[in-house]
Scaffold this motif. Structure first.
Motif, PDB file in Angstrom:
ATOM      1  N   PHE A  66      52.052  38.799  36.100  1.00 41.60           N
ATOM      2  CA  PHE A  66      52.028  39.591  34.871  1.00 41.60           C
ATOM      3  C   PHE A  66      50.677  40.275  34.699  1.00 41.60           C
ATOM      4  O   PHE A  66      50.599  41.457  34.325  1.00 41.60           O
ATOM      5  CB  PHE A  66      52.321  38.705  33.660  1.00 41.60           C
ATOM      6  N   ALA A  67      49.580  39.532  34.962  1.00 41.49           N
ATOM      7  CA  ALA A  67      48.238  40.081  34.762  1.00 41.49           C
ATOM      8  C   ALA A  67      47.975  41.262  35.688  1.00 41.49           C
ATOM      9  O   ALA A  67      47.365  42.259  35.278  1.00 41.49           O
ATOM     10  CB  ALA A  67      47.186  38.991  34.977  1.00 41.49           C
ATOM     11  N   ILE A  68      48.416  41.161  36.937  1.00 38.05           N
ATOM     12  CA  ILE A  68      48.224  42.267  37.873  1.00 38.05           C
ATOM     13  C   ILE A  68      48.996  43.499  37.403  1.00 38.05           C
ATOM     14  O   ILE A  68      48.464  44.618  37.374  1.00 38.05           O
ATOM     15  CB  ILE A  68      48.662  41.862  39.289  1.00 38.05           C
ATOM     16  N   LYS A  69      50.252  43.296  37.024  1.00 40.27           N
ATOM     17  CA  LYS A  69      51.074  44.421  36.567  1.00 40.27           C
ATOM     18  C   LYS A  69      50.503  45.028  35.282  1.00 40.27           C
ATOM     19  O   LYS A  69      50.506  46.256  35.104  1.00 40.27           O
ATOM     20  CB  LYS A  69      52.516  43.966  36.350  1.00 40.27           C
ATOM     21  N   LYS A  70      50.019  44.186  34.376  1.00 41.60           N
ATOM     22  CA  LYS A  70      49.437  44.671  33.129  1.00 41.60           C
ATOM     23  C   LYS A  70      48.180  45.491  33.413  1.00 41.60           C
ATOM     24  O   LYS A  70      47.978  46.578  32.816  1.00 41.60           O
ATOM     25  CB  LYS A  70      49.099  43.492  32.212  1.00 41.60           C
ATOM     26  N   THR A  71      47.335  44.988  34.313  1.00 42.11           N
ATOM     27  CA  THR A  71      46.113  45.724  34.655  1.00 42.11           C
ATOM     28  C   THR A  71      46.448  47.082  35.248  1.00 42.11           C
ATOM     29  O   THR A  71      45.833  48.101  34.909  1.00 42.11           O
ATOM     30  CB  THR A  71      45.259  44.913  35.640  1.00 42.11           C
ATOM     31  N   LYS A  72      47.465  47.114  36.123  1.00 45.89           N
ATOM     32  CA  LYS A  72      47.886  48.378  36.730  1.00 45.89           C
ATOM     33  C   LYS A  72      48.431  49.357  35.691  1.00 45.89           C
ATOM     34  O   LYS A  72      48.329  50.579  35.862  1.00 45.89           O
ATOM     35  CB  LYS A  72      48.942  48.107  37.809  1.00 45.89           C
ATOM     36  N   SER A  73      48.989  48.829  34.599  1.00 47.29           N
ATOM     37  CA  SER A  73      49.491  49.715  33.541  1.00 47.29           C
ATOM     38  C   SER A  73      48.352  50.295  32.710  1.00 47.29           C
ATOM     39  O   SER A  73      48.533  51.298  32.015  1.00 47.29           O
ATOM     40  CB  SER A  73      50.454  48.946  32.622  1.00 47.29           C
ATOM     41  N   LEU A  74      47.173  49.661  32.769  1.00 49.40           N
ATOM     42  CA  LEU A  74      46.023  50.093  31.979  1.00 49.40           C
ATOM     43  C   LEU A  74      45.059  50.981  32.748  1.00 49.40           C
ATOM     44  O   LEU A  74      44.249  51.694  32.149  1.00 49.40           O
ATOM     45  CB  LEU A  74      45.272  48.870  31.436  1.00 49.40           C
ATOM     46  N   ASP A  76      44.524  53.143  36.811  1.00 45.24           N
ATOM     47  CA  ASP A  76      44.966  53.442  38.168  1.00 45.24           C
ATOM     48  C   ASP A  76      43.796  53.347  39.151  1.00 45.24           C
ATOM     49  O   ASP A  76      43.899  53.772  40.297  1.00 45.24           O
ATOM     50  CB  ASP A  76      45.621  54.824  38.245  1.00 45.24           C
ATOM     51  N   LYS A  77      42.703  52.775  38.680  1.00 41.91           N
ATOM     52  CA  LYS A  77      41.510  52.640  39.518  1.00 41.91           C
ATOM     53  C   LYS A  77      41.490  51.271  40.216  1.00 41.91           C
ATOM     54  O   LYS A  77      42.189  50.343  39.795  1.00 41.91           O
ATOM     55  CB  LYS A  77      40.252  52.855  38.674  1.00 41.91           C
ATOM     56  N   PRO A  78      40.690  51.137  41.270  1.00 39.79           N
ATOM     57  CA  PRO A  78      40.670  49.878  42.028  1.00 39.79           C
ATOM     58  C   PRO A  78      40.186  48.695  41.183  1.00 39.79           C
ATOM     59  O   PRO A  78      39.296  48.838  40.341  1.00 39.79           O
ATOM     60  CB  PRO A  78      39.684  50.163  43.166  1.00 39.79           C
ATOM     61  N   PHE A  79      40.799  47.536  41.413  1.00 38.81           N
ATOM     62  CA  PHE A  79      40.330  46.287  40.805  1.00 38.81           C
ATOM     63  C   PHE A  79      40.589  45.156  41.793  1.00 38.81           C
ATOM     64  O   PHE A  79      41.237  45.344  42.830  1.00 38.81           O
ATOM     65  CB  PHE A  79      40.998  46.025  39.450  1.00 38.81           C
ATOM     66  N   GLY A  80      40.077  43.987  41.470  1.00 41.63           N
ATOM     67  CA  GLY A  80      40.222  42.849  42.368  1.00 41.63           C
ATOM     68  C   GLY A  80      40.847  41.654  41.685  1.00 41.63           C
ATOM     69  O   GLY A  80      41.043  41.633  40.474  1.00 41.63           O
ATOM     70  N   VAL A  81      41.164  40.649  42.495  1.00 41.07           N
ATOM     71  CA  VAL A  81      41.647  39.362  42.019  1.00 41.07           C
ATOM     72  C   VAL A  81      40.826  38.273  42.692  1.00 41.07           C
ATOM     73  O   VAL A  81      40.635  38.292  43.913  1.00 41.07           O
ATOM     74  CB  VAL A  81      43.140  39.151  42.332  1.00 41.07           C
ATOM     75  N   ASN A  82      40.312  37.347  41.889  1.00 41.30           N
ATOM     76  CA  ASN A  82      39.607  36.186  42.416  1.00 41.30           C
ATOM     77  C   ASN A  82      40.582  35.024  42.496  1.00 41.30           C
ATOM     78  O   ASN A  82      41.302  34.747  41.537  1.00 41.30           O
ATOM     79  CB  ASN A  82      38.429  35.824  41.509  1.00 41.30           C
ATOM     80  N   LEU A  83      40.644  34.365  43.645  1.00 42.47           N
ATOM     81  CA  LEU A  83      41.553  33.240  43.782  1.00 42.47           C
ATOM     82  C   LEU A  83      40.922  32.136  44.603  1.00 42.47           C
ATOM     83  O   LEU A  83      39.926  32.339  45.317  1.00 42.47           O
ATOM     84  CB  LEU A  83      42.877  33.671  44.398  1.00 42.47           C
ATOM     85  N   ARG A  84      41.504  30.960  44.472  1.00 43.22           N
ATOM     86  CA  ARG A  84      41.044  29.790  45.229  1.00 43.22           C
ATOM     87  C   ARG A  84      41.738  29.768  46.583  1.00 43.22           C
ATOM     88  O   ARG A  84      42.953  29.688  46.670  1.00 43.22           O
ATOM     89  CB  ARG A  84      41.362  28.511  44.476  1.00 43.22           C
ATOM     90  N   GLU A 100      51.459  44.217  45.438  1.00 40.18           N
ATOM     91  CA  GLU A 100      51.068  44.996  44.256  1.00 40.18           C
ATOM     92  C   GLU A 100      49.934  45.971  44.535  1.00 40.18           C
ATOM     93  O   GLU A 100      49.496  46.690  43.637  1.00 40.18           O
ATOM     94  CB  GLU A 100      50.674  44.048  43.121  1.00 40.18           C
ATOM     95  N   GLY A 101      49.441  46.001  45.760  1.00 40.00           N
ATOM     96  CA  GLY A 101      48.411  46.973  46.110  1.00 40.00           C
ATOM     97  C   GLY A 101      47.048  46.695  45.504  1.00 40.00           C
ATOM     98  O   GLY A 101      46.278  47.628  45.239  1.00 40.00           O
ATOM     99  N   VAL A 102      46.718  45.414  45.282  1.00 47.20           N
ATOM    100  CA  VAL A 102      45.387  45.054  44.784  1.00 47.20           C
ATOM    101  C   VAL A 102      44.351  45.467  45.830  1.00 47.20           C
ATOM    102  O   VAL A 102      44.562  45.301  47.042  1.00 47.20           O
ATOM    103  CB  VAL A 102      45.306  43.541  44.495  1.00 47.20           C
ATOM    104  N   LYS A 103      43.218  45.986  45.387  1.00 46.10           N
ATOM    105  CA  LYS A 103      42.219  46.524  46.311  1.00 46.10           C
ATOM    106  C   LYS A 103      41.297  45.469  46.894  1.00 46.10           C
ATOM    107  O   LYS A 103      40.940  45.515  48.078  1.00 46.10           O
ATOM    108  CB  LYS A 103      41.373  47.585  45.595  1.00 46.10           C
ATOM    109  N   VAL A 104      40.886  44.487  46.054  1.00 47.42           N
ATOM    110  CA  VAL A 104      39.857  43.535  46.470  1.00 47.42           C
ATOM    111  C   VAL A 104      40.333  42.105  46.262  1.00 47.42           C
ATOM    112  O   VAL A 104      40.907  41.773  45.218  1.00 47.42           O
ATOM    113  CB  VAL A 104      38.548  43.757  45.682  1.00 47.42           C
ATOM    114  N   ALA A 105      40.102  41.256  47.263  1.00 48.30           N
ATOM    115  CA  ALA A 105      40.334  39.815  47.143  1.00 48.30           C
ATOM    116  C   ALA A 105      38.979  39.132  47.136  1.00 48.30           C
ATOM    117  O   ALA A 105      38.216  39.244  48.106  1.00 48.30           O
ATOM    118  CB  ALA A 105      41.187  39.303  48.305  1.00 48.30           C
ATOM    119  N   SER A 106      38.651  38.455  46.043  1.00 44.35           N
ATOM    120  CA  SER A 106      37.380  37.742  45.977  1.00 44.35           C
ATOM    121  C   SER A 106      37.646  36.249  45.924  1.00 44.35           C
ATOM    122  O   SER A 106      38.688  35.800  45.443  1.00 44.35           O
ATOM    123  CB  SER A 106      36.548  38.216  44.777  1.00 44.35           C
TER     124      SER A 106
END
Length: 367
Positions: A66-74, A76-84, A100-106
């Protein structure tokens, strides 16, 4: 609290290898802070020309989707997701990011080379956070595209070496004293303005990452009452505690933290077990999953079983403070930089002011 603002006129871009790598205007990263870095803050940072990063460690898989889709609705610029990287569902989360075409994995804990390869093969930029030069060399050899280097001034889990020493040691290890590095280095820990950005660039870094400074913006979803608590603090009002979750954790000094610091180990473990159960119920995780995660942490890191049990403290204590606004029962992660902050700008205002000051400082330096 700061009222909504009109978007300021953008500052001139400042290209570095990192900005070109991820497709942003300014070499500024908003770090993935649990319970804080949600869609609104991440998208606001992206819209302002920096790199926003969603924090997924405190999210279920469905919440992350949901968070990724919500961010994409807000934005159209690159963003990342931090995960374990050691989470039991890390592979599923990576597949989601790819779809979902996320640009950066941190990553806070370095991912294995196979995971790095999968992400890169699917077009993602891989940016682990590291706390020692040897770790930077290792992840670079595994294919990481850039690294975030956090010195001891930083909030949350942190090391004992100051940014002014850790940063040049990493830059030297990745290239040499001339400031060139095999991959871009992003400096974190103690940054809040344009002077800090210019200093990081002078060391050989190609950007800065900030957590506390972005937490204290009008775009942050942290309750206003909690932001006021941060704004009251000085440079000596944080402490690195081992009693929160068994690992060095820089937090604001509060009555709860003082009680944890002075309490017995047995009481801390009992509280941690209760909080681990509460976190399990909140996220829907099964005990078997939490135990597998714990075993994975034990195998991949340097944590004892006591520290792993105490790790159950972190999500719930941070949630109590940063989400529920209960500063008496919660913990407030914070960098030492909190003592330098006295306002709540929007992300656009913050990034514009940093870049304007950075350009002015660069222009004033002797050629």
């Amino acid at each position: 609290m700061t009222a909504p603002h009109n978007r300021p006129a953008p500052a001139a871009p400042l290209p570095t290898r990192f900005t070109e790598l991820v497709g942003i205007d300014y070499p500024i990263v908003q770090t993935g802070m649990g319970w804080v870095s949600g869609p609104s803050l991440t998208a606001a940072t992206a819209e302002a020309g920096g790199l926003g990063i969603l924090a997924s460690a405190t999210m279920t898989y469905d919440e992350l989707e949901f968070a990724i889709k919500k961010t994409k609705s807000l934005t159209d610029k690159p963003f990342g997701v931090n995960l374990r990287a050691d989470a039991t569902d890390a592979a599923e989360r990576v597949d989601l990011m790819i779809r979902e075409g996320v640009k950066v994995a941190s990553f806070a804990l370095a991912p294995k080379k196979e995971l790095i390869a999968k992400l890169k093969d699917n077009g993602l930029v891989v940016v682990p956070s590291i706390g020692a030069a040897k770790h930077a060399v290792k992840v670079a050899s595994w294919g990481a595209d850039a690294v975030i280097v956090q010195g001891g001034e930083g909030g949350g889990h942190t090391g004992g070496v100051a940014t002014t020493l850790l940063l040049p040691s990493v830059i030297d290890a990745l290239g040499g004293g001339d400031g060139t590095t095999s991959i871009p280095v992003i400096a974190a820990g103690g940054f809040f303005d344009g002077r800090g950005l210019v200093a990081a660039l002078a060391y050989g870094a190609e950007g800065i990452a900030m957590g506390t400074r972005f937490l204290l913006t009008s775009d942050s979803a942290v309750p206003d009452s909690v932001k006021r608590e941060y704004l009251k603090r000085g440079l000596n009002d944080t402490v690195v505690s081992l009693k929160v979750d068994g690992m060095p954790h820089r937090v604001l000094r509060t009555e709860l933290v003082n009680a944890l610091e002075s309490g017995s180990r047995a009481k801390a473990l009992l509280a941690a077990a209760r909080n681990a159960n509460e976190f399990k119920q909140l996220t829907g995780m099964k005990w078997t999953t939490m135990l597998r995660d714990g075993a994975s942490m034990k195998k991949s890191g340097e944590r004892t079983w006591q520290q792993i049990i105490m790790a159950g403290n972190t999500p719930m204590l941070l949630k109590a403070g940063l989400v529920d606004g209960n500063t008496d029962a919660g913990v407030l992660a914070s960098g030492q930089v909190v003592g330098m902050i006295d306002d709540l700008p929007s992300c656009a205002e913050l990034i514009t002011s940093i870049m304007t000051q950075a350009h002015a400082r660069l222009a004033a330096l002797p050629r």
